[in-house]
Design a protein around this motif. Structure first.
Motif, PDB file in Angstrom:
ATOM      1  N   HIS A 101       0.844  -1.204   0.000  1.00  0.00           N
ATOM      2  CA  HIS A 101       0.000   0.000   0.000  1.00  0.00           C
ATOM      3  C   HIS A 101       0.876   1.250   0.000  1.00  0.00           C
ATOM      4  CE1 HIS A 101      -3.084   2.898   1.184  1.00  0.00           C
ATOM      5  NE2 HIS A 101      -4.003   1.968   0.950  1.00  0.00           N
ATOM      6  N   ALA A 102       1.908   1.257   0.855  1.00  0.00           N
ATOM      7  CA  ALA A 102       2.801   2.420   0.929  1.00  0.00           C
ATOM      8  C   ALA A 102       3.563   2.611  -0.383  1.00  0.00           C
ATOM      9  CB  ALA A 102       3.783   2.250   2.091  1.00  0.00           C
ATOM     10  N   LEU A 103       4.002   1.518  -0.981  1.00  0.00           N
ATOM     11  CA  LEU A 103       4.722   1.606  -2.245  1.00  0.00           C
ATOM     12  C   LEU A 103       3.824   2.149  -3.362  1.00  0.00           C
ATOM     13  CD1 LEU A 103       6.622  -1.791  -2.016  1.00  0.00           C
ATOM     14  CD2 LEU A 103       7.699   0.463  -2.044  1.00  0.00           C
ATOM     15  N   CYS A 104       2.563   1.730  -3.360  1.00  0.00           N
ATOM     16  CA  CYS A 104       1.633   2.199  -4.390  1.00  0.00           C
ATOM     17  C   CYS A 104       1.209   3.642  -4.158  1.00  0.00           C
ATOM     18  CB  CYS A 104       0.411   1.280  -4.457  1.00  0.00           C
ATOM     19  SG  CYS A 104       0.771  -0.327  -5.203  1.00  0.00           S
ATOM     20  N   GLU A 105       1.164   4.060  -2.897  1.00  0.00           N
ATOM     21  CA  GLU A 105       0.880   5.479  -2.616  1.00  0.00           C
ATOM     22  C   GLU A 105       1.978   6.365  -3.194  1.00  0.00           C
ATOM     23  OE1 GLU A 105      -1.700   6.306   1.309  1.00  0.00           O
ATOM     24  OE2 GLU A 105       0.246   5.394   1.714  1.00  0.00           O
ATOM     25  N   ALA A 106       3.232   5.898  -3.107  1.00  0.00           N
ATOM     26  CA  ALA A 106       4.355   6.692  -3.595  1.00  0.00           C
ATOM     27  C   ALA A 106       4.515   6.611  -5.110  1.00  0.00           C
ATOM     28  CB  ALA A 106       5.649   6.220  -2.924  1.00  0.00           C
ATOM     29  N   TRP A 107       3.882   5.636  -5.740  1.00  0.00           N
ATOM     30  CA  TRP A 107       3.962   5.441  -7.195  1.00  0.00           C
ATOM     31  C   TRP A 107       2.767   6.156  -7.845  1.00  0.00           C
ATOM     32  CZ3 TRP A 107       1.258   0.760  -9.593  1.00  0.00           C
ATOM     33  CH2 TRP A 107       1.404   0.753 -10.985  1.00  0.00           C
ATOM     34  N   ASP A 108       3.040   7.097  -8.748  1.00  0.00           N
ATOM     35  CA  ASP A 108       1.948   7.889  -9.326  1.00  0.00           C
ATOM     36  C   ASP A 108       1.393   7.305 -10.622  1.00  0.00           C
ATOM     37  OD1 ASP A 108       3.928   8.457 -11.175  1.00  0.00           O
ATOM     38  OD2 ASP A 108       4.076  10.592 -10.692  1.00  0.00           O
ATOM     39  N   GLY A 109       1.979   6.224 -11.113  1.00  0.00           N
ATOM     40  CA  GLY A 109       1.476   5.603 -12.333  1.00  0.00           C
ATOM     41  C   GLY A 109       1.993   6.233 -13.605  1.00  0.00           C
ATOM     42  N   ALA A 110       2.876   7.225 -13.496  1.00  0.00           N
ATOM     43  CA  ALA A 110       3.419   7.853 -14.698  1.00  0.00           C
ATOM     44  C   ALA A 110       4.433   6.935 -15.382  1.00  0.00           C
ATOM     45  CB  ALA A 110       4.077   9.188 -14.347  1.00  0.00           C
ATOM     46  N   GLU A 111       5.071   6.083 -14.607  1.00  0.00           N
ATOM     47  CA  GLU A 111       6.057   5.148 -15.131  1.00  0.00           C
ATOM     48  C   GLU A 111       5.722   3.748 -14.625  1.00  0.00           C
ATOM     49  OE1 GLU A 111       9.818   6.628 -13.839  1.00  0.00           O
ATOM     50  OE2 GLU A 111       9.840   8.299 -15.259  1.00  0.00           O
ATOM     51  N   ALA A 112       6.487   2.780 -15.084  1.00  0.00           N
ATOM     52  CA  ALA A 112       6.275   1.392 -14.666  1.00  0.00           C
ATOM     53  C   ALA A 112       6.370   1.286 -13.143  1.00  0.00           C
ATOM     54  CB  ALA A 112       7.314   0.490 -15.314  1.00  0.00           C
ATOM     55  N   PRO A 113       5.664   0.338 -12.544  1.00  0.00           N
ATOM     56  CA  PRO A 113       5.710   0.204 -11.092  1.00  0.00           C
ATOM     57  C   PRO A 113       7.113  -0.122 -10.604  1.00  0.00           C
ATOM     58  CG  PRO A 113       4.658  -1.705 -12.112  1.00  0.00           C
ATOM     59  CD  PRO A 113       4.816  -0.678 -13.181  1.00  0.00           C
ATOM     60  N   PRO A 114       7.476   0.355  -9.430  1.00  0.00           N
ATOM     61  CA  PRO A 114       8.803   0.056  -8.885  1.00  0.00           C
ATOM     62  C   PRO A 114       9.002  -1.455  -8.737  1.00  0.00           C
ATOM     63  CG  PRO A 114       7.670   1.729  -7.575  1.00  0.00           C
ATOM     64  CD  PRO A 114       6.666   1.188  -8.518  1.00  0.00           C
ATOM     65  N   ALA A 115      10.224  -1.890  -8.902  1.00  0.00           N
ATOM     66  CA  ALA A 115      10.532  -3.316  -8.791  1.00  0.00           C
ATOM     67  C   ALA A 115      10.121  -3.862  -7.427  1.00  0.00           C
ATOM     68  CB  ALA A 115      12.024  -3.539  -9.037  1.00  0.00           C
TER      69      ALA A 115
END
Length: 274
Positions: A218-232
């Protein structure tokens, strides 16, 4: 019975049926295991279980298994097994046709043949039950129970985790589409598993690990804005969540997983009315 309580009861009924179905199919598939069992179920009990399984997993079911196939595809094997059991009186001597039908059913579920082969598989030794120790946390509140997702929404969230944990699916889905339902799916799963209670240490450890993984994701997805591929790291944790929920042990399966994108996994789930 309100909607939340009824849905919870239905979810428990479905899970219990799945466990019983796999256990009975395993006993029918392995002759040595069947020989070591105690009293066999009656024909009526066995047919009743197969009927419940088929009824609970009709074409309207959105639950998926193993490689992402809808679970209703397994009902074809269940119907074959039922037809063979209809005139058989259960006993430790299982006819070869029924053994093969049970093995086909387990294969459809995604259970591979054991390394030693079905004919050599022994029943696991009996392990004395762990003494019950009530969960120290207070029971979930009515509001927490009402917030638990519908089983369909839970199944969709699992499918989304599989997409996020599979490099081939990540490569074919626009990042913004994959990110769009992320927090809603994770909120649903957290709402479900935070209300779980267990009477043994193993169960509590299972849920604690799962909740920690979901909170991390959940925390990782909050920090990921969807502009680029999801973090590894997000992909890694999503894979760990899916593996734990699907009782998988080989992460390499996800490297090969690919299917047509089902848009249902990329939509915001509807909020249950409390």
């Amino acid at each position: 019975m309100d909607e939340s309580t009824e849905a919870q009861a239905q979810s428990q009924k479905w899970a219990q049926c799945m466990v019983q179905m796999v256990n009975y199919a395993g006993a029918l598939a392995a002759p040595r295991a069947a020989q070591s069992l105690g009293a066999a179920p009656s024909r009526e009990e066995l047919l009743g279980l197969l009927d419940r399984f088929i009824a609970l997993n009709g074409e309207e079911s959105r639950v998926t298994i193993g490689d992402g196939r809808p679970i209703h595809e397994v009902t074809a094997q269940a119907r074959t097994l039922r037809a063979l059991c209809e005139t058989w009186t259960p006993s430790p001597e299982v006819p070869a046709a029924i053994q093969q039908a049970a093995r086909s059913l387990l294969a459809a579920f995604g259970f591979p043949e054991p390394p030693e082969g079905w004919d050599e598989l022994e029943a696991p030794p009996e392990v004395p039950p762990e003494p019950e120790a009530p969960d120290s946390r207070p029971p979930p509140t009515e509001a927490e129970l009402a917030a638990r997702p519908h089983p369909f929404s839970f199944g969709v969230a699992i499918g989304w985790c599989q997409y996020l944990g599979s490099p081939r699916m990540v490569a074919k889905i626009p990042p913004a589409d994959l990110r769009f339902p992320a927090l809603s799916h994770l909120d649903n799963m957290l709402a479900l598993f935070r209300t779980a209670r267990s009477k043994n240490a193993e169960g509590r450890a299972y849920f604690a690990t799962l909740i920690q993984r979901l909170e991390t994701l959940h925390a990782l997805c909050e920090a990921w804005d969807g502009a680029e591929a999801p973090p590894a790291r997000a992909q890694e944790v999503a894979r760990a969540v899916h593996m734990q929920l699907q009782h998988k042990s080989d992460p390499r399966e996800y490297d090969e997983f690919e299917e047509d994108v089902d848009p249902v996994y990329l939509t915001i789930p509807k909020v249950r009315n409390a």
